[in-house]
Enzyme design. Sequence first.
Site, PDB file in Angstrom:
ATOM      1  CG  ASN A  66      -2.042  -0.965   1.161  1.00 18.55           C
ATOM      2  OD1 ASN A  66      -2.306  -1.559   0.122  1.00 18.55           O
ATOM      3  ND2 ASN A  66      -2.725  -1.157   2.278  1.00 18.55           N
ATOM      4  NE  ARG A 390      -8.469  -1.705  -9.964  1.00 15.02           N
ATOM      5  CZ  ARG A 390      -7.445  -0.918 -10.307  1.00 15.02           C
ATOM      6  NH1 ARG A 390      -6.537  -1.386 -11.138  1.00 15.02           N
ATOM      7  NH2 ARG A 390      -7.335   0.313  -9.833  1.00 15.02           N
ATOM      8  NE  ARG A 420      -2.960   5.754 -10.608  1.00 13.27           N
ATOM      9  CZ  ARG A 420      -3.702   6.755 -10.125  1.00 13.27           C
ATOM     10  NH1 ARG A 420      -4.413   6.570  -9.040  1.00 13.27           N
ATOM     11  NH2 ARG A 420      -3.749   7.921 -10.736  1.00 13.27           N
ATOM     12  CG  HIS A 450     -14.974   2.854 -10.661  1.00 17.48           C
ATOM     13  ND1 HIS A 450     -15.635   2.832  -9.454  1.00 17.48           N
ATOM     14  CD2 HIS A 450     -13.831   2.151 -10.460  1.00 17.48           C
ATOM     15  CE1 HIS A 450     -14.920   2.166  -8.563  1.00 17.48           C
ATOM     16  NE2 HIS A 450     -13.825   1.733  -9.146  1.00 17.48           N
ATOM     17  CE1 TYR A 483      -9.458  -6.791  -2.765  1.00 26.03           C
ATOM     18  CE2 TYR A 483     -10.605  -5.025  -3.891  1.00 26.03           C
ATOM     19  CZ  TYR A 483      -9.429  -5.619  -3.497  1.00 26.03           C
ATOM     20  OH  TYR A 483      -8.236  -5.051  -3.831  1.00 26.03           O
ATOM     21  NE  ARG A 579     -10.501  -0.284   2.245  1.00 26.88           N
ATOM     22  CZ  ARG A 579     -10.565  -0.437   0.933  1.00 26.88           C
ATOM     23  NH1 ARG A 579     -11.380  -1.323   0.409  1.00 26.88           N
ATOM     24  NH2 ARG A 579      -9.832   0.315   0.132  1.00 26.88           N
ATOM     25  CG  HIS A 607     -14.293  -2.962  -2.750  1.00 26.25           C
ATOM     26  ND1 HIS A 607     -14.976  -3.125  -3.931  1.00 26.25           N
ATOM     27  CD2 HIS A 607     -13.257  -2.136  -3.035  1.00 26.25           C
ATOM     28  CE1 HIS A 607     -14.382  -2.440  -4.894  1.00 26.25           C
ATOM     29  NE2 HIS A 607     -13.344  -1.825  -4.379  1.00 26.25           N
TER      30      HIS A 607
END
Length: 724
Positions: A66, A390, A420, A450, A483, A579, A607
Amino acid sequence: MTQADFLNSPFPRPVRMAADEIAGPKRFFNRELSWLAFNWRVLEEAGNPRVPLLERLRFLSISATNLDEFYTVRVAGLRELAREGNARLSDDGLSPAEQLVLINEDARRLLNTQQQTWNRLKREMEGQGITLLTRGKLTKRDQGFLEGHFLSKVFPVLSPLAIDPAHPFPFIPNTGFCLALQLERATDGRRMKALLPIPQQIDRFVPLPSQPGEARFLPLEELLLLHLGSLFPGYRDTGHCAFRVLRDSDLEVEDEAEDLVREFETALKRRRRGQVIRMKITAGAPPELKALVMDELDVTADEVVEVRGLLGIADLKELVLPSRPDLLWPSFTPRVPERVQDHDGDMFAAIRQKDMLLHHPYETFDMVVRFLQQAAVDPNVLAIKQTLYRTSTDSPIVAALCEAAEAGKSVTALVELKARFDEAANIRQSRRLERAGAQVVYGFINYKTHAKISTVVRREGGELVTYTHYGTGNYHPITARIYTDLSFFTCDPALGRDATKVFNYLSGYVQPEGLENLAISPISLKPRLLDLIAREADLARAGRPAHIWAKMNSLIEPEVIDALYAASQAGVKINLVLRGICGVRPGIEGLSENIRVKSIVGRFLEHSRIVCFGNGHGLPSKKARVFMSSADWMGRNLNRRVETLVETHNETVKAQIVSQIMAANLADEAQSWILQPDGRYLRPLPEGRDDLFSCHRFFMENPSLSGRGTAGAEDAPKLAHSTD
């Protein structure tokens, strides 16, 4: 005060701030420092004795990964602004240069704590028979084994590099790891400086022959130092150090690029060669070597971190050994919804019965894959449309879309190239889809897509029926195992029409009109949120029960935060489960005394994005308005991305979200941190209690309501009342 006491008590006594601070930028927390606070919480899990040993090691590795990404993207951007002299202030009133100073101080403390945590974990691992050795602790048997391993599996991929006028300093890629060497020839004393890049294509930790119940490893850099004689014959080591670089990984694309795929391929090459923004080097490095590396990489002293310990802590994930299940979380197999089983696995029949909401990873993501796989081979399916932000390398979803296209169905795939660090993978997937005959579109240059939407158009009895999937997470079967996300399946005609209009917007740039049950950014999502928050405030002012429950990853959009502050001042009780990043300062008198914020960090990565409004009836209530979304409440999501906000009307789905998912999150004790008015996060963990309520454990043990009808209904009211 325990977590349960906190949830059952009235909102705590608010803290006072000066009037000018309430009206000024101090009403917000800094985005970057809030992110660092989140990564501290991740690192804290590495020291949590309630977490199995190797899972703690995983948390340590995640905290390092991270932090690397944070530097390559966020810090890189701030540094560029500061170097350009940009003095634009953040929402909390700090210039880029001021933020960089605070980030550097906090990040260095975090790095030191990572090393301390690793030292503690290493000792515990040794007590469990898992040992990381140095070359000085090897036996003759070990050395014999390593000789063969080095020659057969390492030596062929190494590139030892002399550094002299004929051999200039090589390019070191992002996250590149190298040994810098001072060497002396035994015959004449001739000196040479050299680099030995440590290949990323092979494992960092070499397993050694071990006794049953033991696992012994040698770091790859130690193996290389052990065999320098094979790499530089006739030379001896007179000094060495290791270093690792992070480069600017933000990606720029020309707005007017005619061939978007080709432009992204070029931009990815530029990213690989981005400027170095931070270099870690082993403490006590020979001064000449350190100076050489700093000069060649063009880094300044404040961009260098000397590490007393292990470089590349992110690589420790390799030591999370599947062979030691006793040191891992107990195994968990996601459930197949009972309703799908009742229909012999037929997803379309299960969805036709009524809307269905699945809670991943507790309900298996395989149902999403099955939905598309069945569509691909169903002769009654005419068309499939799918967004891909993704997904996995060998994506079964992409395979199903390709199969459908090859079978002659109309397949449209919206592939987001700007995801990304997944840009290259998405380019490969788009090429694969095009070869299969699918229509591939890339959405907008200025906006990321997204939204998580999939539609299947099926001929049924002379009619065309649209089956739609809306999700809060990516179409990624691997990350869906860890997730927590929602998958909403419906054949409601209005939701199908809304989804089709969004796809037409993505492929044809024509703004959708007349959306019936959906709001999308950058057009209507933010205004809808602001209207809903304002309406709840109006209900509070009218003396009606007024509550807002919201759950997401990050909340920093200033207009939305100010709307929440206004609602709090009107008397709306607001509970937020955030979160990660939080710009809201809770518990301030006259500003946010009715706002509470908690963060859940545990076995699964929170998530899902949810928001519930009491609608004049408080929460929980059957008359609440309940939404799920792909969007966090951030400027990028609400203003610069295509996102969805879906209202659910099915009573079972609403009950599942409000009285099961949100209630359990708000009641959680075991994994929760409470945000204080001064920005600190506190985790009340009462000593001597092993019965702390864990929402993750609850979800593993209790099926989702819409998957089994009334299953779990007895527990839901208890959870709901505990959060009143």
